[in-house]
Motif scaffolding. Structure first.
Motif, short mmCIF file in Angstrom:
data_model
loop_
_atom_site.label_atom_id
_atom_site.label_comp_id
_atom_site.label_asym_id
_atom_site.label_seq_id
_atom_site.Cartn_x
_atom_site.Cartn_y
_atom_site.Cartn_z
N PHE A 1 0.86 -1.17 0.00
CA PHE A 1 0.00 0.00 0.00
C PHE A 1 0.91 1.23 0.00
O PHE A 1 2.11 1.14 0.28
N CYS A 2 0.33 2.39 -0.27
CA CYS A 2 1.15 3.61 -0.21
C CYS A 2 1.68 3.83 1.21
O CYS A 2 2.79 4.34 1.39
N GLU A 3 0.91 3.40 2.22
CA GLU A 3 1.39 3.52 3.60
C GLU A 3 2.65 2.68 3.84
O GLU A 3 3.58 3.11 4.53
N ASP A 4 2.67 1.48 3.25
CA ASP A 4 3.85 0.61 3.39
C ASP A 4 5.06 1.26 2.72
O ASP A 4 6.17 1.26 3.28
N ALA A 5 4.85 1.80 1.52
CA ALA A 5 5.95 2.43 0.79
C ALA A 5 6.50 3.63 1.56
O ALA A 5 7.72 3.83 1.64
N ARG B 1 8.67 2.46 4.39
CA ARG B 1 9.97 1.97 3.90
C ARG B 1 10.90 3.14 3.60
O ARG B 1 12.08 3.12 3.96
N VAL B 2 10.37 4.14 2.91
CA VAL B 2 11.18 5.30 2.56
C VAL B 2 11.62 6.03 3.83
O VAL B 2 12.79 6.43 3.96
N GLY B 3 10.70 6.20 4.79
CA GLY B 3 11.04 6.87 6.04
C GLY B 3 12.14 6.14 6.80
O GLY B 3 13.06 6.76 7.34
N ALA B 4 12.04 4.82 6.87
CA ALA B 4 13.07 4.04 7.57
C ALA B 4 14.42 4.18 6.89
O ALA B 4 15.46 4.27 7.56
N ALA B 5 14.42 4.21 5.56
CA ALA B 5 15.69 4.34 4.83
C ALA B 5 16.31 5.72 5.05
O ALA B 5 17.52 5.83 5.32
N LEU B 6 15.52 6.76 4.97
CA LEU B 6 16.05 8.12 5.12
C LEU B 6 16.52 8.39 6.54
O LEU B 6 17.50 9.11 6.76
N SER B 7 15.83 7.83 7.52
CA SER B 7 16.20 8.08 8.92
C SER B 7 17.51 7.41 9.30
O SER B 7 18.07 7.70 10.36
N SER B 8 18.05 6.54 8.44
CA SER B 8 19.30 5.85 8.75
C SER B 8 20.51 6.51 8.11
O SER B 8 21.64 6.04 8.30
N THR C 1 17.54 16.67 7.99
CA THR C 1 16.08 16.56 8.00
C THR C 1 15.62 16.01 6.66
O THR C 1 16.35 16.09 5.66
N TRP C 2 14.42 15.46 6.63
CA TRP C 2 13.93 14.89 5.39
C TRP C 2 12.40 14.87 5.37
O TRP C 2 11.76 14.92 6.42
N GLN C 3 11.87 14.86 4.17
CA GLN C 3 10.43 14.67 3.98
C GLN C 3 10.23 13.90 2.68
O GLN C 3 11.05 13.99 1.76
N ALA C 4 9.15 13.12 2.63
CA ALA C 4 8.91 12.27 1.47
C ALA C 4 7.42 12.18 1.17
O ALA C 4 6.58 12.24 2.06
N LYS C 5 7.13 12.03 -0.11
CA LYS C 5 5.77 11.80 -0.58
C LYS C 5 5.81 10.63 -1.54
O LYS C 5 6.64 10.59 -2.46
N VAL C 6 4.95 9.64 -1.32
CA VAL C 6 4.82 8.53 -2.26
C VAL C 6 3.44 8.59 -2.89
O VAL C 6 2.44 8.85 -2.21
N LEU D 1 -6.64 0.83 -10.57
CA LEU D 1 -8.01 0.46 -10.20
C LEU D 1 -8.91 1.69 -10.14
O LEU D 1 -10.02 1.70 -10.66
N HIS D 2 -8.42 2.75 -9.50
CA HIS D 2 -9.20 3.97 -9.32
C HIS D 2 -8.78 5.03 -10.33
O HIS D 2 -7.73 4.96 -10.93
N ALA D 3 -9.64 6.04 -10.45
CA ALA D 3 -9.31 7.19 -11.29
C ALA D 3 -8.59 8.27 -10.50
O ALA D 3 -8.36 9.37 -11.02
N HIS D 4 -8.21 7.98 -9.27
CA HIS D 4 -7.46 8.91 -8.44
C HIS D 4 -6.22 8.21 -7.91
O HIS D 4 -6.07 6.99 -8.07
N ASP D 5 -5.34 8.95 -7.30
CA ASP D 5 -4.08 8.41 -6.80
C ASP D 5 -4.15 8.18 -5.29
O ASP D 5 -4.86 8.88 -4.58
N ALA D 6 -3.37 7.21 -4.84
CA ALA D 6 -3.20 6.98 -3.39
C ALA D 6 -1.87 7.59 -2.97
O ALA D 6 -0.83 7.33 -3.58
N VAL D 7 -1.89 8.43 -1.94
CA VAL D 7 -0.73 9.25 -1.57
C VAL D 7 -0.46 9.16 -0.08
O VAL D 7 -1.42 9.14 0.72
N ALA D 8 0.79 9.12 0.32
CA ALA D 8 1.19 9.17 1.74
C ALA D 8 2.41 10.06 1.87
O ALA D 8 3.25 10.13 0.97
N ARG D 9 2.51 10.75 3.01
CA ARG D 9 3.65 11.64 3.28
C ARG D 9 4.24 11.28 4.65
O ARG D 9 3.53 10.86 5.56
N VAL D 10 5.54 11.51 4.76
CA VAL D 10 6.24 11.27 6.03
C VAL D 10 7.44 12.20 6.09
O VAL D 10 7.99 12.59 5.06
#
Length: 302
Positions: free
Chosen positions: A257-261, A264-271, A277-282, A288-297
């Motif tokens: 899921f976008c939450e899983d991604a 993963r990105v957050g764990a990699a950047l924090s190491s 400092t860092w911020q990420a958007k996946v 399946l949908h006509a819209h996107d699934a998005v997560a930020r950390v």
């Protein structure tokens, strides 16, 4: 002062401002310049934004041409490391002769990295959009590196639902009791052995990291490697059948899921010790949908 036919050319930049107010940023955007990517002389075409603050509320404007000319002279030869970037920022401020004490420089370019195929002996080049944002003020310099990485994401829910249909199809074909393993293998390898497939989509991880002081090169390749290894399914370049099969296996082993991604990105950047400092958007560009699934950390390493 410039002269024309023995007369000085007018310069209205030193006229008093009609509405007195200090300005946060004055400059130019979209300047075309080459940037130096390595000591081997590799260059990339860049779009450059540069600006300074205007401290004096009564002053009408800045020395804009001085910013442009200094970038034209310095940037194509400058190494993209902390020392040379800091020197360039200092020079840009000094070009304003006291009118400014802050500067922001932003470089936009595409970085090419050669990537090997998953199984075959082939390789190909991938494009990574890069932004380098540098700022300097009385408190010192700061630098932010932004990078976009494309990957494939297969939906865990869709995979579970597909496995359920495949299990029902198997039961309908073979029933209960002993079965011939060769017959099962042939059935699984044929079109009847795949009742459903999970949906997957091309996805994007966009990150911005603040680089620690004193970096000796711009760590684009290192950041791309960290992100692609964390996600497990980076999009490929040269692909033969064996590479495509390996990519399908990698997707099955990295259902996200976008939450899983994002995690993963957050764990990699924090190491990363070279990141403050860092911020990420996946973004999973849904099939399946006509819209996107998005997560930020976001996070801080110091």
């Amino acid at each position: 002062m410039l002269m024309s036919a023995n007369r000085p050319l007018p310069d209205v930049a030193f006229d008093a401002a009609a509405l007195s107010r200090a300005l946060d940023w004055v400059g130019m955007e979209g300047i075309a310049l080459p940037v130096r990517l390595s000591d081997r002389g590799l260059q990339a075409a860049a779009r450059v934004d540069v600006g300074v603050n205007l401290r004096d509320p009564e002053r009408r404007g800045i020395h804009m041409s001085r910013l442009y000319l200094q970038l034209q002279q310095a940037l194509p030869q400058a190494r993209l490391d902390s020392l040379e970037l800091d020197g360039l920022l200092v020079g840009l401020i000094e070009s304003q002769q006291g009118a400014a004490d802050r500067v922001q420089l932003v470089l936009h370019y595409d970085h090419l990295l050669e990537r090997p195929a998953l199984v075959s002996q082939n390789a190909g080049w991938k494009r990574y959009p890069v932004q380098l944002r540098s700022e300097r003020g009385p408190e010192g310099s700061r630098h932010w590196l932004s990078l976009s990485v494309e990957y494939s994401s297969t939906c865990p829910a869709s995979a579970a639902l597909s496995r359920e249909l495949n299990a029902e199809s198997f039961l309908a074909a073979f029933g209960e009791g002993d079965v011939d393993t060769d017959a099962v293998r042939d059935w699984l390898a044929g079109k009847d052995g795949l009742a459903a497939t999970p949906h997957a989509q091309r996805s994007m991880a966009e990150v911005e990291v603040e680089l620690a002081d004193g970096f000796d090169h711009l760590p684009v390749a290192a950041l791309a490697d960290v992100l692609e290894q964390a996600l497990g399914t980076p999009v490929q370049t040269a692909v033969k059948r064996e590479d495509e099969q390996a990519f399908a296996r990698a997707n099955a082993q990295n259902l996200m899921f976008c939450e899983d991604a994002a995690r993963r990105v957050g764990a990699a950047l924090s190491s990363l010790p070279w990141v403050r400092t860092w911020q990420a958007k996946v973004s999973h560009l849904e099939s399946l949908h006509a819209h996107d699934a998005v997560a930020r950390v976001a996070g801080r390493n110091d």
